[in-house]
Design a protein around this motif. Sequence first.
Motif, PDB file in Angstrom:
ATOM      1  N   ILE A  59      40.950  40.834  39.225  1.00 19.68           N
ATOM      2  CA  ILE A  59      41.087  41.643  38.013  1.00 19.68           C
ATOM      3  C   ILE A  59      41.330  40.674  36.859  1.00 19.68           C
ATOM      4  O   ILE A  59      42.188  39.782  36.973  1.00 19.68           O
ATOM      5  CB  ILE A  59      42.266  42.628  38.123  1.00 19.68           C
ATOM      6  N   THR A  60      40.610  40.836  35.775  1.00 23.32           N
ATOM      7  CA  THR A  60      40.797  39.956  34.622  1.00 23.32           C
ATOM      8  C   THR A  60      41.202  40.766  33.387  1.00 23.32           C
ATOM      9  O   THR A  60      40.865  41.943  33.268  1.00 23.32           O
ATOM     10  CB  THR A  60      39.514  39.172  34.298  1.00 23.32           C
ATOM     11  N   ILE A  61      41.941  40.113  32.521  1.00 23.07           N
ATOM     12  CA  ILE A  61      42.232  40.645  31.183  1.00 23.07           C
ATOM     13  C   ILE A  61      41.759  39.610  30.185  1.00 23.07           C
ATOM     14  O   ILE A  61      42.149  38.429  30.266  1.00 23.07           O
ATOM     15  CB  ILE A  61      43.729  40.943  30.996  1.00 23.07           C
ATOM     16  N   ASP A  62      40.897  40.023  29.272  1.00 27.70           N
ATOM     17  CA  ASP A  62      40.283  39.115  28.296  1.00 27.70           C
ATOM     18  C   ASP A  62      39.633  37.919  28.982  1.00 27.70           C
ATOM     19  O   ASP A  62      39.708  36.774  28.511  1.00 27.70           O
ATOM     20  CB  ASP A  62      41.327  38.638  27.267  1.00 27.70           C
ATOM     21  N   ILE A  92      44.291  37.937  36.169  1.00 31.32           N
ATOM     22  CA  ILE A  92      45.690  38.272  35.846  1.00 31.32           C
ATOM     23  C   ILE A  92      46.678  37.499  36.716  1.00 31.32           C
ATOM     24  O   ILE A  92      47.858  37.367  36.363  1.00 31.32           O
ATOM     25  CB  ILE A  92      45.967  39.786  35.956  1.00 31.32           C
ATOM     26  N   SER A  93      46.228  36.959  37.859  1.00 29.20           N
ATOM     27  CA  SER A  93      47.116  36.162  38.703  1.00 29.20           C
ATOM     28  C   SER A  93      47.491  34.841  38.036  1.00 29.20           C
ATOM     29  O   SER A  93      48.455  34.188  38.440  1.00 29.20           O
ATOM     30  CB  SER A  93      46.469  35.892  40.062  1.00 29.20           C
ATOM     31  N   GLU A  94      46.728  34.449  37.001  1.00 27.89           N
ATOM     32  CA  GLU A  94      47.010  33.196  36.300  1.00 27.89           C
ATOM     33  C   GLU A  94      48.037  33.380  35.192  1.00 27.89           C
ATOM     34  O   GLU A  94      48.567  32.412  34.650  1.00 27.89           O
ATOM     35  CB  GLU A  94      45.718  32.622  35.700  1.00 27.89           C
ATOM     36  N   PHE A  95      48.344  34.636  34.864  1.00 32.12           N
ATOM     37  CA  PHE A  95      49.310  34.898  33.800  1.00 32.12           C
ATOM     38  C   PHE A  95      50.734  34.922  34.349  1.00 32.12           C
ATOM     39  O   PHE A  95      50.979  35.389  35.466  1.00 32.12           O
ATOM     40  CB  PHE A  95      49.038  36.246  33.124  1.00 32.12           C
ATOM     41  N   ASP A  96      51.672  34.443  33.540  1.00 32.63           N
ATOM     42  CA  ASP A  96      53.075  34.679  33.829  1.00 32.63           C
ATOM     43  C   ASP A  96      53.280  36.188  33.863  1.00 32.63           C
ATOM     44  O   ASP A  96      52.849  36.910  32.952  1.00 32.63           O
ATOM     45  CB  ASP A  96      53.952  34.052  32.737  1.00 32.63           C
ATOM     46  N   ILE A  97      53.921  36.682  34.913  1.00 27.52           N
ATOM     47  CA  ILE A  97      53.973  38.119  35.149  1.00 27.52           C
ATOM     48  C   ILE A  97      54.719  38.874  34.051  1.00 27.52           C
ATOM     49  O   ILE A  97      54.375  40.011  33.699  1.00 27.52           O
ATOM     50  CB  ILE A  97      54.582  38.397  36.551  1.00 27.52           C
ATOM     51  N   ASP A  98      55.753  38.241  33.476  1.00 32.40           N
ATOM     52  CA  ASP A  98      56.505  38.897  32.403  1.00 32.40           C
ATOM     53  C   ASP A  98      55.659  39.021  31.136  1.00 32.40           C
ATOM     54  O   ASP A  98      55.710  40.046  30.444  1.00 32.40           O
ATOM     55  CB  ASP A  98      57.799  38.126  32.103  1.00 32.40           C
ATOM     56  N   SER A  99      54.890  37.973  30.840  1.00 30.91           N
ATOM     57  CA  SER A  99      54.050  38.034  29.643  1.00 30.91           C
ATOM     58  C   SER A  99      52.935  39.059  29.825  1.00 30.91           C
ATOM     59  O   SER A  99      52.539  39.741  28.879  1.00 30.91           O
ATOM     60  CB  SER A  99      53.467  36.651  29.330  1.00 30.91           C
ATOM     61  N   LEU A 100      52.424  39.192  31.052  1.00 30.39           N
ATOM     62  CA  LEU A 100      51.409  40.205  31.334  1.00 30.39           C
ATOM     63  C   LEU A 100      51.948  41.604  31.064  1.00 30.39           C
ATOM     64  O   LEU A 100      51.334  42.410  30.362  1.00 30.39           O
ATOM     65  CB  LEU A 100      50.946  40.080  32.786  1.00 30.39           C
ATOM     66  N   ARG A 101      53.127  41.885  31.622  1.00 28.24           N
ATOM     67  CA  ARG A 101      53.696  43.233  31.489  1.00 28.24           C
ATOM     68  C   ARG A 101      54.182  43.526  30.079  1.00 28.24           C
ATOM     69  O   ARG A 101      54.317  44.685  29.690  1.00 28.24           O
ATOM     70  CB  ARG A 101      54.825  43.412  32.508  1.00 28.24           C
ATOM     71  N   SER A 102      54.435  42.463  29.311  1.00 26.16           N
ATOM     72  CA  SER A 102      54.841  42.681  27.916  1.00 26.16           C
ATOM     73  C   SER A 102      53.703  43.279  27.097  1.00 26.16           C
ATOM     74  O   SER A 102      53.920  43.839  26.018  1.00 26.16           O
ATOM     75  CB  SER A 102      55.301  41.360  27.281  1.00 26.16           C
ATOM     76  N   GLN A 103      52.473  43.172  27.610  1.00 26.84           N
ATOM     77  CA  GLN A 103      51.307  43.677  26.894  1.00 26.84           C
ATOM     78  C   GLN A 103      50.917  45.088  27.340  1.00 26.84           C
ATOM     79  O   GLN A 103      49.887  45.611  26.924  1.00 26.84           O
ATOM     80  CB  GLN A 103      50.119  42.734  27.127  1.00 26.84           C
ATOM     81  N   GLN A 156      38.684  43.927  33.467  1.00 22.82           N
ATOM     82  CA  GLN A 156      37.521  43.953  34.341  1.00 22.82           C
ATOM     83  C   GLN A 156      37.934  43.891  35.809  1.00 22.82           C
ATOM     84  O   GLN A 156      38.726  43.032  36.216  1.00 22.82           O
ATOM     85  CB  GLN A 156      36.596  42.777  34.026  1.00 22.82           C
ATOM     86  N   PHE A 157      37.441  44.849  36.603  1.00 21.14           N
ATOM     87  CA  PHE A 157      37.625  44.848  38.053  1.00 21.14           C
ATOM     88  C   PHE A 157      36.353  44.294  38.680  1.00 21.14           C
ATOM     89  O   PHE A 157      35.256  44.795  38.425  1.00 21.14           O
ATOM     90  CB  PHE A 157      37.870  46.278  38.562  1.00 21.14           C
ATOM     91  N   ASN A 158      36.521  43.266  39.500  1.00 24.40           N
ATOM     92  CA  ASN A 158      35.369  42.613  40.126  1.00 24.40           C
ATOM     93  C   ASN A 158      35.447  42.759  41.648  1.00 24.40           C
ATOM     94  O   ASN A 158      36.176  42.025  42.316  1.00 24.40           O
ATOM     95  CB  ASN A 158      35.344  41.120  39.755  1.00 24.40           C
ATOM     96  N   LEU A 183      34.614  47.597  37.629  1.00 27.18           N
ATOM     97  CA  LEU A 183      34.741  48.413  36.413  1.00 27.18           C
ATOM     98  C   LEU A 183      35.017  47.491  35.237  1.00 27.18           C
ATOM     99  O   LEU A 183      35.896  46.627  35.317  1.00 27.18           O
ATOM    100  CB  LEU A 183      35.881  49.417  36.576  1.00 27.18           C
ATOM    101  N   ASP A 184      34.271  47.685  34.156  1.00 24.54           N
ATOM    102  CA  ASP A 184      34.438  46.860  32.957  1.00 24.54           C
ATOM    103  C   ASP A 184      34.945  47.740  31.818  1.00 24.54           C
ATOM    104  O   ASP A 184      34.230  48.624  31.338  1.00 24.54           O
ATOM    105  CB  ASP A 184      33.100  46.211  32.583  1.00 24.54           C
TER     106      ASP A 184
END
Length: 573
Positions: A391-394, A398-409, A335-337, A355-356
């Motif tokens: 920007i959110t995922i689920d 996304i700024s709250e996610f560890d960047i490596d774990s984000l990109r692993s998805q 989701q883009f806010n 955008l959702d």
Amino acid sequence: MQYQQFVSRLFVYLKPHVGKLIFTSVMMMLATALESAIPEISGQIVDELFASERSESSALLYAFALFGVIVLSSIFALTSTAASSWVSNKVIMDLRETMFAKLLKLPKSYFDQHPTGKTLSKLTFDVEQIAAAASTIWLDFIKSSMTVIILISYLLYKNWQLSLSLIILLPLVYLAVKLSSNRMRSASTQVQKSMGSMTHLLDENISGSSLVKIYHAQNQESSKFNNLIKNIRQQRFKVDMTGAFNTGFVNILIGLSLGSVVYFSSTSLQMTAGEFLSFFTAMGMLIKPAKSLVNINKPLQTAMAAGESVFGLIDEQEEQNQGLKILSNAKGGIQFNDVSFSYQGGKTVLNKISLDITPGETIALVGSTGSGKTTIIQLITRFYSPTQGSITIDGVDISEFDIDSLRSQISFVDQNVRLFNDTVKGNIALGQTETMSDEKIKQAASASNASQFIEQMEKGFNSEIGEDGAKLSGGQRQRLAIARAIAKDSPILILDEATSALDSATEKQVQAAIDEMQKDRTTIIIAHRLSTIQKADRIVVLRQGNIIELGSHQELLDQKGEYASLYNHQFKN
């Protein structure tokens, strides 16, 4: 970079080897001390063997003494050089490891702003200059300063009046060195920068050699290269001439000193032949270390200029990764806010985009160059961060996610395929070569229609593909990139015109594989050819950073707006 700052930064890499440096210094001191005994032995040989009654036993004793001094001095010097070389190369290795590790952690903005060639020059040319300070310069300084101290002490011992009159000249040498330092450092810094520019130009022309030839740009590129090497020659000439001036000035002082010794030792001082030989030999032996101490300023200034370049890279701000949450098994809802973005305070590239994207949905991004399609991808992968909005995922920013774990998805296939100078297997299993099974690699190759050409290669999946896949055709390279994305098996898939380099027959086969891969995955497609996105769930039409249309292929055609215009233009032409 100031001298003290340079030494303190370099000492971080020298600290683990302090013991070896001390050993190296001691060995060089012993070698220097033994060498410095030669004038006294030479003088005694003349007085006792040639100016008086000759004795075979004395001759044998002096012969062995002279031979022993030279042999021991050579052994100590060799040991010192070997230990110094070991430390120097270890420092180079450690610096390069640190620099490469830093490169892997730098944000994409760094590479957007710094030419590749200049960065390469830091790891190749500049780091070598710093290593000289860790070994060669240090050894030269130890050897030269020790020699000067011992020989001057010896000269004072032999005749302090004559020696003091010569030592008065030393402040003049110091003054010459002081005046030349700034000029040397400035020219050396320019050489470092020009070497980086030259490396960048070489990289461009080697990788783009076909383009240069097809556009007859040889003269243009030759002119650029010649101007660069001319600048390098001029700056190095300044460094060399400054060093030559110092050397010439010291030579004049040495000539004055030697002439004075010859005159006074043979007139008022009435030295014996042996005393004169000892004194004159010691003075002669002072010439080389005195020159070395003066000339040591040249490589030192070069090393300091290189240090500013190398440590500047090491001090660069790393990519921010402050997120603590681990993203795994993402559902793929994005989701883009009210997201806005501009590059380094420039004009706005995205303007309050909302955008959702639901899990498993296929979204296509359409628009002219500069409309913001690529920027949206850069933001999802966190190569850049929004200047406004989120920007959110689920449902999680996304700024709250560890960047490596984000990109692993996320799996990504670019139209500008990047392959590595590795095997077919290594490229498909990129980042997972130790854990990915051969069966999974083969399945990914089969799904991307790459199996056939891989099996025809001499070593199959173990075949080397050359630099950036130079041994493969454009279509084969793109199929390997698709196989890599399939093998990663991520819940979010990003495709940037992934079939652009394929012929029509192969494109249909690969597109079928992509369609299969998209099932149960959130897919974002950057579309240039609108024929490839007709099956997308929704199409986002962008213009100058704004969403101007949104809907399915048929819905947008029915609206007869921007998308319909682009579609009709492509298919009618």
